[in-house]
Design an enzyme around this catalytic site. Structure first.
Site, mmCIF file in Angstrom:
data_model
loop_
_atom_site.group_PDB
_atom_site.id
_atom_site.type_symbol
_atom_site.label_atom_id
_atom_site.label_comp_id
_atom_site.label_asym_id
_atom_site.label_seq_id
_atom_site.Cartn_x
_atom_site.Cartn_y
_atom_site.Cartn_z
ATOM 1 N N TRP A 12 0.358 1.997 -5.529
ATOM 2 C CA TRP A 12 1.541 2.647 -4.939
ATOM 3 C C TRP A 12 2.844 2.173 -5.580
ATOM 4 C CZ3 TRP A 12 1.256 3.626 1.112
ATOM 5 C CH2 TRP A 12 0.240 4.570 1.352
ATOM 6 N N GLY A 171 2.893 7.705 -15.810
ATOM 7 C CA GLY A 171 3.988 8.434 -15.167
ATOM 8 C C GLY A 171 4.607 9.523 -16.022
ATOM 9 N N SER A 204 -1.463 8.866 -15.774
ATOM 10 C CA SER A 204 -1.403 10.311 -15.483
ATOM 11 C C SER A 204 -2.755 10.913 -15.110
ATOM 12 C CB SER A 204 -0.757 11.070 -16.649
ATOM 13 O OG SER A 204 0.588 10.666 -16.814
ATOM 14 N N GLY A 225 -1.574 5.972 -10.267
ATOM 15 C CA GLY A 225 -0.261 5.704 -9.696
ATOM 16 C C GLY A 225 0.185 6.847 -8.791
ATOM 17 N N GLY A 226 1.020 7.722 -9.341
ATOM 18 C CA GLY A 226 1.641 8.792 -8.557
ATOM 19 C C GLY A 226 0.675 9.584 -7.691
#
Ligand code: PGA
Length: 244
Positions: A12, A171, A204, A225-226
């Site tokens: 996160w 990202g 990604s 991640g995202g």
């Protein structure tokens, strides 16, 4: 897929307030018995609340960094024992954002991993080349060098996971080709002291590209991640890993 354990790990980063624990609860509800390891690494402020929210579920909680010492005069830092005491079972170490923002070297990462193992945590050790290193043809040299220096003595599949994260893919929505990922993962596997250590790809990873990445032989999962912030997106990635 190799024989290593499959793991979908969510990072996160510096995102998440108490209200966002709802996403963690939704994920645990959607995947009561996942066919792979599932891990969420929230900011340190949420570790204990998330561990409580997920207790009894299959979703594990982890930290994003720890100090190399067990305790002491290190204002603002958090030790591996503190993470474990808060309910974390794993810790991400040497993420490229830590290496870039805080000048972390591979030698320091190895010391942190040693501290994590002493506290009973599994370390998720990150390596990855920058775009200019890739353009210069140095990818394998860089990631294998980072791996050699970042893995602590005594690293085994029971206490260590390795994540390959090209810095330029984090990202950005850009990813290496499947052949490029395979080439790096094959080289990493060959250099692992314990071939059963899980090798994650990160950078990604999304619901739309997860299945093709998980079909690569030496990819055992992902560090996300995202797309780990929302249960629906991360859930789709977990489903792709279960099916791989
Ligand atoms: P991303 O981040 O999935 O948002 O690209 C991956 C990571 O940094 O672990």
């Amino acid at each position: 897929m190799s024989h290593a354990c499959k793991l979908a790990a969510g990072n996160w980063k510096m995102n998440g307030l108490r209200a966002d624990l709802e996403e963690a609860r939704a994920l645990a509800k959607a995947y009561p018995k996942p066919d792979c390891g599932v891990l969420l690494c929230p900011p340190a402020t949420l570790i204990s609340a998330m561990a409580e929210a997920l207790s009894g579920s299959a979703v594990m909680v982890g930290g994003q960094d720890c100090h190399a010492s067990a305790a002491g005069a290190h204002t603002g830092d958090i030790s591996a024992r503190m993470l474990a005491d808060s309910g974390a079972r794993q810790v991400i170490l040497g993420h490229s954002e830590r290496r870039a923002d805080h000048g972390e070297t591979s030698t320091l990462v190895a010391a942190k991993a040693m501290a994590a193992h002493e506290a009973g945590l599994v370390s998720i050790i990150c390596v990855g080349e920058t775009e200019s290193e890739r353009d210069a043809g140095q990818t394998l040299e860089v990631v294998l060098g980072q791996l050699a220096e970042s893995l602590p003595a005594g690293a085994t599949a029971a206490n260590t996971v390795v994540a390959y994260e090209p810095v330029w893919a984090i990202g950005t929505g850009r990813t290496p080709t499947l052949d490029q990922i395979a080439q790096v993962h094959d080289a990493l596997r060959a250099q692992l002291p314990d071939k059963a250590i899980s090798l994650l790809y990160g950078g990604s990873v999304k619901p739309g590209n997860a299945a093709e990445i998980f079909a690569i032989g030496n990819v055992d999962g992902a560090l996300v991640g995202g797309a780990s912030l929302k249960a629906a997106d991360f859930g789709a990635i977990i489903a792709a890993l279960e099916a791989a």
